[in-house]
Scaffold this active site. Structure first.
Site, short mmCIF file in Angstrom:
data_model
loop_
_atom_site.label_atom_id
_atom_site.label_comp_id
_atom_site.label_asym_id
_atom_site.label_seq_id
_atom_site.Cartn_x
_atom_site.Cartn_y
_atom_site.Cartn_z
CB CYS A 7 -0.99 -0.03 1.17
SG CYS A 7 -0.24 -0.03 2.81
CG ASN A 10 4.18 -1.71 5.31
OD1 ASN A 10 5.27 -2.03 5.74
ND2 ASN A 10 3.22 -2.60 5.15
NE ARG A 13 -4.60 1.67 1.58
CZ ARG A 13 -4.41 2.44 0.53
NH1 ARG A 13 -5.29 2.39 -0.47
NH2 ARG A 13 -3.37 3.23 0.46
CB SER A 14 0.05 -3.56 2.74
OG SER A 14 0.93 -2.72 3.43
P1 4NP Z 1 -1.97 2.74 4.00
O1 4NP Z 1 -2.64 4.11 4.53
O2 4NP Z 1 -1.36 3.08 2.66
O3 4NP Z 1 -3.11 1.82 3.88
O4 4NP Z 1 -0.94 2.34 5.03
C1 4NP Z 1 -1.93 5.30 4.60
C2 4NP Z 1 -1.07 5.54 5.64
C3 4NP Z 1 -0.37 6.72 5.71
C4 4NP Z 1 -0.56 7.69 4.73
C5 4NP Z 1 -1.42 7.43 3.67
C6 4NP Z 1 -2.12 6.24 3.60
N1 4NP Z 1 0.14 8.91 4.82
O5 4NP Z 1 -0.12 9.80 3.97
O6 4NP Z 1 0.98 9.09 5.72
#
Ligand code: 4NP
Length: 157
Positions: A7, A10, A13-14
């Site tokens: 994702c 990390n 979702r992942s």
């Molecule tokens: P993930 O979610 O990709 O599912 O882990 C996110 C976590 C952090 C951020 C974006 C999406 N961020 O912008 O920091």
């Protein structure tokens, strides 16, 4: 077989998908699939999963114990399947991949027979707890589909 969910951060979702697939594999007493996760971004390297992802998973009986790491070009050689949570992540991975490993990139939800084409795991980061519950549900369906797509190799006789 080795597979990795990828994702953005990390932390949501992942690691959720990784925890679910690990759980299902253990339940099925399968050791033929190794699972990992990573992010395309580096903001959350070394961090545990988002507490909201941990809370949802715990309620559903799944432990998340991953620490964030960034997916690298060199990782392509180590995994048979690189499962992106959404189309932008899949595009970033395809761009990053050595040409001979581009076909290892797939959308995670493409393994869910009930999901429409190009279905994504929606980013819950700026959402509420219900968004994390939804992430868990769609990841669970995808992980069940992955197990069905790669049945264990059994020797008869
Ligand atoms: P993930 O979610 O990709 O599912 O882990 C996110 C976590 C952090 C951020 C974006 C999406 N961020 O912008 O920091």
């Amino acid at each position: 077989m080795r597979l990795v969910f990828v994702c953005l951060g990390n932390i949501c979702r992942s690691p959720t998908a990784e925890g679910i697939l690990r759980h299902l594999l253990r339940e099925a007493r399968r050791t033929d699939i190794e699972v990992d996760s990573a992010g395309t971004g580096r903001w959350h390297v070394g961090e545990p999963p988002d507490p909201r992802a941990v809370a949802t998973a715990r309620r559903r009986g799944v432990t998340l114990d991953h620490l964030g790491r960034q997916f690298t070009r060199g990782d392509f050689a180590a995994y048979d399947l690189v499962l992106a949570v959404d189309v932008p992540v899949a595009r970033a991975l395809t761009t990053l991949a050595p040409p001979e490993h581009r076909d290892r990139v797939r959308l995670a939800r493409s393994f869910d027979p009930a999901a429409p084409p190009d279905a994504e795991v929606p980013d819950p980061y700026y959402g509420d707890q219900a968004a994390f519950d939804q992430v868990f549900d769609v990841c669970l369906a995808a992980c069940r589909g992955i197990l069905a797509a790669f049945p264990p190799v059994t020797s008869s006789g």
